[in-house]
Design a protein around this motif. Structure first.
Motif, PDB file in Angstrom:
ATOM      1  N   ILE A 199       0.644  -1.142   0.163  1.00 56.03           N
ATOM      2  CA  ILE A 199       0.370   0.224  -0.063  1.00 56.03           C
ATOM      3  C   ILE A 199       1.074   1.177   0.140  1.00 56.03           C
ATOM      4  N   ILE A 200       2.067   1.297   0.895  1.00 56.88           N
ATOM      5  CA  ILE A 200       3.067   2.415   1.035  1.00 56.88           C
ATOM      6  C   ILE A 200       3.502   2.514  -0.186  1.00 56.88           C
ATOM      7  N   LEU A 201       3.861   1.547  -0.793  1.00 61.11           N
ATOM      8  CA  LEU A 201       4.696   1.234  -2.439  1.00 61.11           C
ATOM      9  C   LEU A 201       3.418   2.332  -3.169  1.00 61.11           C
ATOM     10  N   LEU A 202       2.779   1.824  -3.598  1.00 58.08           N
ATOM     11  CA  LEU A 202       1.514   2.520  -4.214  1.00 58.08           C
ATOM     12  C   LEU A 202       1.412   3.877  -3.977  1.00 58.08           C
ATOM     13  N   VAL A 203       0.949   4.013  -2.716  1.00 52.04           N
ATOM     14  CA  VAL A 203       0.204   5.782  -2.469  1.00 52.04           C
ATOM     15  C   VAL A 203       2.261   6.658  -3.201  1.00 52.04           C
ATOM     16  N   PHE A 204       3.375   5.872  -2.883  1.00 46.68           N
ATOM     17  CA  PHE A 204       4.549   6.757  -3.361  1.00 46.68           C
ATOM     18  C   PHE A 204       3.979   6.864  -4.926  1.00 46.68           C
ATOM     19  N   ALA A 205       4.051   5.721  -6.023  1.00 48.44           N
ATOM     20  CA  ALA A 205       3.808   5.678  -7.514  1.00 48.44           C
ATOM     21  C   ALA A 205       2.969   6.838  -8.027  1.00 48.44           C
ATOM     22  N   ILE A 206       1.495   6.075  -7.279  1.00 43.27           N
ATOM     23  CA  ILE A 206       0.272   7.543  -7.607  1.00 43.27           C
ATOM     24  C   ILE A 206       0.385   8.965  -7.237  1.00 43.27           C
ATOM     25  N   THR A 207       1.200   9.002  -5.572  1.00 45.46           N
ATOM     26  CA  THR A 207       1.374  10.518  -6.020  1.00 45.46           C
ATOM     27  C   THR A 207       2.759  10.958  -6.579  1.00 45.46           C
ATOM     28  N   GLY A 208       3.712  10.375  -7.018  1.00 48.67           N
ATOM     29  CA  GLY A 208       4.084  11.129  -7.846  1.00 48.67           C
ATOM     30  C   GLY A 208       4.393  10.694  -9.733  1.00 48.67           C
ATOM     31  N   SER A 209       3.227   9.921  -9.979  1.00 44.58           N
ATOM     32  CA  SER A 209       2.067  10.299 -11.157  1.00 44.58           C
ATOM     33  C   SER A 209       1.820  11.477 -11.102  1.00 44.58           C
TER      34      SER A 209
ATOM     35  N   ILE B 251       9.581  22.131 -12.063  1.00 46.27           N
ATOM     36  CA  ILE B 251      10.225  21.193 -10.561  1.00 46.27           C
ATOM     37  C   ILE B 251      10.038  21.929  -9.821  1.00 46.27           C
ATOM     38  N   LEU B 252       9.468  23.124  -9.684  1.00 48.43           N
ATOM     39  CA  LEU B 252       9.215  23.785  -8.476  1.00 48.43           C
ATOM     40  C   LEU B 252       7.930  23.271  -7.914  1.00 48.43           C
ATOM     41  N   LEU B 253       7.261  23.649  -8.793  1.00 47.06           N
ATOM     42  CA  LEU B 253       5.711  23.379  -8.455  1.00 47.06           C
ATOM     43  C   LEU B 253       5.175  22.205  -8.652  1.00 47.06           C
ATOM     44  N   ILE B 254       6.115  20.842  -8.912  1.00 50.33           N
ATOM     45  CA  ILE B 254       5.695  19.458  -8.278  1.00 50.33           C
ATOM     46  C   ILE B 254       6.132  19.060  -6.806  1.00 50.33           C
ATOM     47  N   PHE B 255       6.925  19.863  -6.046  1.00 50.96           N
ATOM     48  CA  PHE B 255       7.337  19.481  -5.162  1.00 50.96           C
ATOM     49  C   PHE B 255       6.162  19.935  -3.909  1.00 50.96           C
TER      50      PHE B 255
ATOM     51  N   ALA C 118       1.209  19.501 -12.353  1.00 51.01           N
ATOM     52  CA  ALA C 118       1.799  20.474 -12.580  1.00 51.01           C
ATOM     53  C   ALA C 118       1.750  21.564 -13.838  1.00 51.01           C
ATOM     54  N   ALA C 119       0.956  20.651 -15.033  1.00 48.79           N
ATOM     55  CA  ALA C 119       0.825  20.984 -16.406  1.00 48.79           C
ATOM     56  C   ALA C 119      -0.056  22.564 -16.140  1.00 48.79           C
ATOM     57  N   PRO C 120      -1.448  21.627 -15.530  1.00 50.62           N
ATOM     58  CA  PRO C 120      -1.487  23.016 -15.564  1.00 50.62           C
ATOM     59  C   PRO C 120      -1.766  24.561 -14.763  1.00 50.62           C
ATOM     60  N   VAL C 121      -1.129  23.858 -14.126  1.00 48.27           N
ATOM     61  CA  VAL C 121      -0.755  24.919 -13.023  1.00 48.27           C
ATOM     62  C   VAL C 121       0.230  25.754 -14.045  1.00 48.27           C
ATOM     63  N   CYS C 122       1.218  25.382 -14.777  1.00 51.29           N
ATOM     64  CA  CYS C 122       1.732  25.916 -15.533  1.00 51.29           C
ATOM     65  C   CYS C 122       1.624  26.546 -16.780  1.00 51.29           C
ATOM     66  N   GLU C 123       0.669  25.702 -17.061  1.00 55.27           N
ATOM     67  CA  GLU C 123      -0.559  26.560 -18.426  1.00 55.27           C
ATOM     68  C   GLU C 123      -0.567  28.141 -17.122  1.00 55.27           C
ATOM     69  N   PHE C 124      -1.707  27.775 -16.091  1.00 55.94           N
ATOM     70  CA  PHE C 124      -2.290  29.025 -15.297  1.00 55.94           C
ATOM     71  C   PHE C 124      -1.116  30.168 -15.925  1.00 55.94           C
ATOM     72  N   PHE C 125       0.342  30.124 -15.860  1.00 61.73           N
ATOM     73  CA  PHE C 125       0.715  30.827 -15.092  1.00 61.73           C
ATOM     74  C   PHE C 125       1.489  31.442 -16.352  1.00 61.73           C
ATOM     75  N   GLY C 126       0.974  31.050 -17.352  1.00 60.56           N
ATOM     76  CA  GLY C 126       1.345  31.506 -18.758  1.00 60.56           C
ATOM     77  C   GLY C 126       2.839  30.924 -19.363  1.00 60.56           C
ATOM     78  N   ILE C 127       2.916  29.499 -18.939  1.00 62.22           N
ATOM     79  CA  ILE C 127       4.395  28.871 -19.377  1.00 62.22           C
ATOM     80  C   ILE C 127       3.816  27.819 -19.891  1.00 62.22           C
ATOM     81  N   TYR C 128       4.169  27.591 -20.981  1.00 64.13           N
ATOM     82  CA  TYR C 128       4.281  26.463 -21.488  1.00 64.13           C
ATOM     83  C   TYR C 128       5.629  26.035 -22.318  1.00 64.13           C
TER      84      TYR C 128
END
Length: 102
Positions: A18-28, A58-62, A34-44
């Protein structure tokens, strides 16, 4: 697997899965969100310089990852493990003074 279970203080193989599954789901999920957040800031990716796009992404993903880790941990019934894990990680990164240490 036993060394990992001992290091993390967990008892069963099911809990480890379960813990390893949570790590995998969280990373993905963090990379997807992060993609829609970048688009919100106009960064494509197509129109921004690569160093600005990837630095911001990368700063947003963290922080997204940190929040999702605890959220998915809670959803999968492992909140205490991930909350402890999160506090330890943030303390090592120098954010310990902002956490309420139990």
């Amino acid at each position: 697997m036993n060394k990992l279970k001992e290091r993390w203080g967990i008892d069963t193989n099911f809990q480890l899965i379960i813990i390893l599954l949570v790590f995998a789901i969280t990373g993905s999920s963090a990379t997807k969100l992060a993609a829609p957040v970048c688009e919100f800031f106009g960064i494509y990716r197509e129109t921004s310089p690569w160093y600005i796009f990837w630095s911001l992404r990368i700063l947003l993903i963290f922080p997204i990852y940190q929040i999702l880790l605890v959220l998915f941990g809670w959803l999968f019934g492992q909140f205490q493990f991930f909350w402890t894990f999160e506090k330890k990680m943030l303390t090592r990164l120098g954010f310990g003074r902002y956490l309420n240490q139990d």
